[in-house]
Scaffold this active site. Structure first.
Site, PDB file in Angstrom:
ATOM      1  N   LYS A  14      91.216  54.580  57.614  1.00  0.00           N
ATOM      2  CA  LYS A  14      90.346  53.686  58.155  1.00  0.00           C
ATOM      3  C   LYS A  14      90.293  52.514  58.246  1.00  0.00           C
ATOM      4  CE  LYS A  14      87.035  55.048  55.229  1.00  0.00           C
ATOM      5  NZ  LYS A  14      85.676  54.747  54.766  1.00  0.00           N
ATOM      6  N   THR A  73      77.958  44.661  56.983  1.00  0.00           N
ATOM      7  CA  THR A  73      78.527  45.815  57.006  1.00  0.00           C
ATOM      8  C   THR A  73      78.041  46.978  56.119  1.00  0.00           C
ATOM      9  OG1 THR A  73      80.532  44.659  55.968  1.00  0.00           O
ATOM     10  CG2 THR A  73      80.159  44.561  58.791  1.00  0.00           C
ATOM     11  N   GLY A  99      77.752  49.638  54.410  1.00  0.00           N
ATOM     12  CA  GLY A  99      77.565  51.272  54.336  1.00  0.00           C
ATOM     13  C   GLY A  99      78.378  52.109  55.899  1.00  0.00           C
ATOM     14  N   THR A 100      79.648  50.903  55.874  1.00  0.00           N
ATOM     15  CA  THR A 100      79.747  51.600  56.902  1.00  0.00           C
ATOM     16  C   THR A 100      80.644  53.565  56.853  1.00  0.00           C
ATOM     17  OG1 THR A 100      81.325  50.398  56.403  1.00  0.00           O
ATOM     18  CG2 THR A 100      80.947  49.435  57.789  1.00  0.00           C
ATOM     19  N   GLY A 101      81.166  53.427  55.584  1.00  0.00           N
ATOM     20  CA  GLY A 101      81.893  54.336  55.435  1.00  0.00           C
ATOM     21  C   GLY A 101      81.286  55.343  55.109  1.00  0.00           C
ATOM     22  N   CYS A 102      79.743  55.317  54.267  1.00  0.00           N
ATOM     23  CA  CYS A 102      78.862  56.399  54.338  1.00  0.00           C
ATOM     24  C   CYS A 102      79.347  56.947  56.140  1.00  0.00           C
ATOM     25  CB  CYS A 102      77.816  56.283  53.781  1.00  0.00           C
ATOM     26  SG  CYS A 102      78.026  55.567  52.059  1.00  0.00           S
TER      27      CYS A 102
HETATM   28  N1  LIG Z   1      84.063  44.492  60.977  1.00  0.00           N
HETATM   29  C1  LIG Z   1      84.248  46.014  61.676  1.00  0.00           C
HETATM   30  N2  LIG Z   1      84.123  46.327  63.342  1.00  0.00           N
HETATM   31  C2  LIG Z   1      83.874  47.140  63.914  1.00  0.00           C
HETATM   32  N3  LIG Z   1      84.191  48.341  63.284  1.00  0.00           N
HETATM   33  C3  LIG Z   1      84.612  48.503  62.023  1.00  0.00           C
HETATM   34  C4  LIG Z   1      84.580  47.421  61.231  1.00  0.00           C
HETATM   35  N4  LIG Z   1      85.090  47.194  60.040  1.00  0.00           N
HETATM   36  C5  LIG Z   1      84.873  48.523  59.814  1.00  0.00           C
HETATM   37  N5  LIG Z   1      84.978  49.119  60.842  1.00  0.00           N
HETATM   38  C6  LIG Z   1      85.352  50.164  61.392  1.00  0.00           C
HETATM   39  O1  LIG Z   1      83.858  50.689  60.352  1.00  0.00           O
HETATM   40  C7  LIG Z   1      84.400  52.159  59.567  1.00  0.00           C
HETATM   41  C8  LIG Z   1      84.602  52.359  58.628  1.00  0.00           C
HETATM   42  O2  LIG Z   1      85.736  51.418  57.581  1.00  0.00           O
HETATM   43  P1  LIG Z   1      85.451  51.045  56.715  1.00  0.00           P
HETATM   44  O3  LIG Z   1      84.582  49.623  56.333  1.00  0.00           O
HETATM   45  O4  LIG Z   1      86.664  50.395  56.166  1.00  0.00           O
HETATM   46  O5  LIG Z   1      84.718  51.954  55.275  1.00  0.00           O
HETATM   47  P2  LIG Z   1      84.462  51.859  53.714  1.00  0.00           P
HETATM   48  O6  LIG Z   1      83.090  51.234  53.643  1.00  0.00           O
HETATM   49  O7  LIG Z   1      84.981  53.021  53.095  1.00  0.00           O
HETATM   50  O8  LIG Z   1      85.535  50.642  53.347  1.00  0.00           O
HETATM   51  C9  LIG Z   1      85.648  53.113  60.608  1.00  0.00           C
HETATM   52  O9  LIG Z   1      85.820  53.149  61.507  1.00  0.00           O
HETATM   53  C10 LIG Z   1      86.307  51.466  60.646  1.00  0.00           C
HETATM   54  O10 LIG Z   1      87.264  51.192  61.521  1.00  0.00           O
HETATM   55  C1  LIG Z   2      75.366  55.412  46.603  1.00  0.00           C
HETATM   56  C2  LIG Z   2      76.809  54.828  46.924  1.00  0.00           C
HETATM   57  N1  LIG Z   2      77.341  55.112  47.297  1.00  0.00           N
HETATM   58  C3  LIG Z   2      78.491  55.256  48.604  1.00  0.00           C
HETATM   59  C4  LIG Z   2      78.487  53.169  48.360  1.00  0.00           C
HETATM   60  C5  LIG Z   2      79.681  53.575  49.317  1.00  0.00           C
HETATM   61  O1  LIG Z   2      79.621  53.316  50.380  1.00  0.00           O
HETATM   62  P1  LIG Z   2      80.382  52.470  51.525  1.00  0.00           P
HETATM   63  O2  LIG Z   2      79.363  53.067  52.745  1.00  0.00           O
HETATM   64  O3  LIG Z   2      81.394  52.031  51.353  1.00  0.00           O
HETATM   65  O4  LIG Z   2      79.679  50.536  52.139  1.00  0.00           O
HETATM   66  P2  LIG Z   2      80.188  49.638  50.690  1.00  0.00           P
HETATM   67  O5  LIG Z   2      79.362  49.785  49.854  1.00  0.00           O
HETATM   68  O6  LIG Z   2      81.356  49.341  51.196  1.00  0.00           O
HETATM   69  O7  LIG Z   2      79.328  49.001  52.448  1.00  0.00           O
HETATM   70  C6  LIG Z   2      77.401  52.905  47.495  1.00  0.00           C
HETATM   71  N2  LIG Z   2      77.979  51.307  48.254  1.00  0.00           N
HETATM   72  N3  LIG Z   2      77.058  53.325  47.006  1.00  0.00           N
END
Ligand SMILES: Nc1ncnc2c1ncn2[C@@H]1O[C@H](COP(=O)(O)OP(=O)(O)O)[C@@H](O)[C@H]1O
Ligand SMILES: Cc1ncc(COP(=O)(O)OP(=O)(O)O)c(N)n1
Length: 265
Positions: free
Chosen positions: A177, A208, A210-213
């Site tokens: 990602k 943002t 929870g994006t990764g989950c």
């Molecule tokens: N500001 C943004 N606008 C659009 N897509 C985004 C943005 N930030 C992250 N993404 C996308 O959201 C998804 C989750 O990525 P990311 O945020 O890196 O995950 P994580 O929560 O694990 O850090 C990926 O497809 C990433 O490219």
């Molecule tokens: C219980 C729990 N699991 C996973 C995460 C991380 O989630 P993610 O979607 O990567 O979102 P952010 O925390 O990076 O916003 C979490 N926070 N809690």
């Protein structure tokens, strides 16, 4: 009248009391995408929009029992894993999922967006040795790539090098990602032979959480609905991009993405 059952998808992850990430994000994503979501809780976090105030792991026998209950009776068409917290929980979940007979999407969660640890440092080796080899798709962000492989991604040109290093740990596919790089967010998917780049519009929205989950659960849901891996990732990326665009304020910090964006119009 006979009602047919939707595909079943299981998340094995941690609970987020604030409802934006973890099990809660996974189940909302699954509902939005039309599958039946089920949950095995590995840990409980006290968490809100400003950070993670604490977490508590469940005993391995409680995690094993939940897995047995779901898999023994209901069955699954896809599984997603998230926060697994400790070496013993990573080991327990990996052992069961090795024989699950359905695609497994692994989000190798290390820290939250606020920098709070969600995986014990001593569990990293267990994730590499036991969990990644049973994964169909692994979805690390750039920080997780560095934690798992030592590869530092500084630009889009480094994404393939990162993916190859992840593939050496045994998953069938790596999705790196690139959302934390500047510019349009691009994710690279490869199985070592085929390569796909998925680019979306960047939404400069602070909310943002929870994006990764959400992305990993959406991939699992689309796999359960019958898509192959590249097409499941393409559809999941479209879903998470819409959810980020509509992320909303909640509490005093970073609010969640909107899992219901398609219903709100
Ligand atoms: N500001 C943004 N606008 C659009 N897509 C985004 C943005 N930030 C992250 N993404 C996308 O959201 C998804 C989750 O990525 P990311 O945020 O890196 O995950 P994580 O929560 O694990 O850090 C990926 O497809 C990433 O490219
Ligand atoms: C219980 C729990 N699991 C996973 C995460 C991380 O989630 P993610 O979607 O990567 O979102 P952010 O925390 O990076 O916003 C979490 N926070 N809690």
């Amino acid at each position: 009248m006979t009602v047919s059952s939707p595909p079943r998808v299981l998340t094995v992850a941690g609970s987020d009391s604030g409802g934006g990430a973890g099990i809660q994000a996974d189940l909302k994503t699954m509902l939005a995408l039309g599958v039946h979501g089920m949950s095995v809780i590995a840990a409980v976090t006290a968490q809100n929009s400003v950070g993670v105030q604490g977490y508590w792991e469940l005993p391995p026998e409680a995690v094993r029992a939940q897995l047995g209950s779901v898999l023994g009776d209901i069955g699954v068409q896809a599984v997603k894993t998230g926060m697994l917290a400790s070496p013993v929980l990573v080991e327990t979940v990996s052992e069961v999922l090795a024989g699950v007979g359905a695609p497994v999407v692994v989000d190798p969660v290390g820290v939250s967006k606020h920098g709070d640890a969600l995986l014990a440092p001593e569990a990293v080796e267990t994730v590499k040795a036991r969990l990644l080899p049973v994964a169909t798709v692994v979805t690390p962000n750039l920080w997780e790539v560095s934690q798992l492989t030592g590869v530092k991604v500084e630009s889009e040109a480094d994404l393939r090098k990162a993916a190859d290093a992840i593939l050496e740990l045994g998953p069938a596919w790596a999705l790196i990602k690139g959302g934390h790089l500047p510019g349009a967010p691009t994710d690279l998917l490869t199985d070592g032979t085929r390569e796909f780049r998925f680019t979306a519009e960047r939404h400069d929205n602070r909310h943002t959480h929870g994006t990764g989950c959400t992305l990993a659960s959406a991939i699992a849901s689309h796999l359960a609905l019958g898509e192959d891996v590249p097409s499941a990732v393409e559809k999941a990326k479209e879903y998470v991009t819409g959810a980020i665009a509509r992320g909303f304020p909640l509490g005093g910090g970073i609010g969640p993405v909107d899992h219901a964006w398609r219903w709100r119009g």
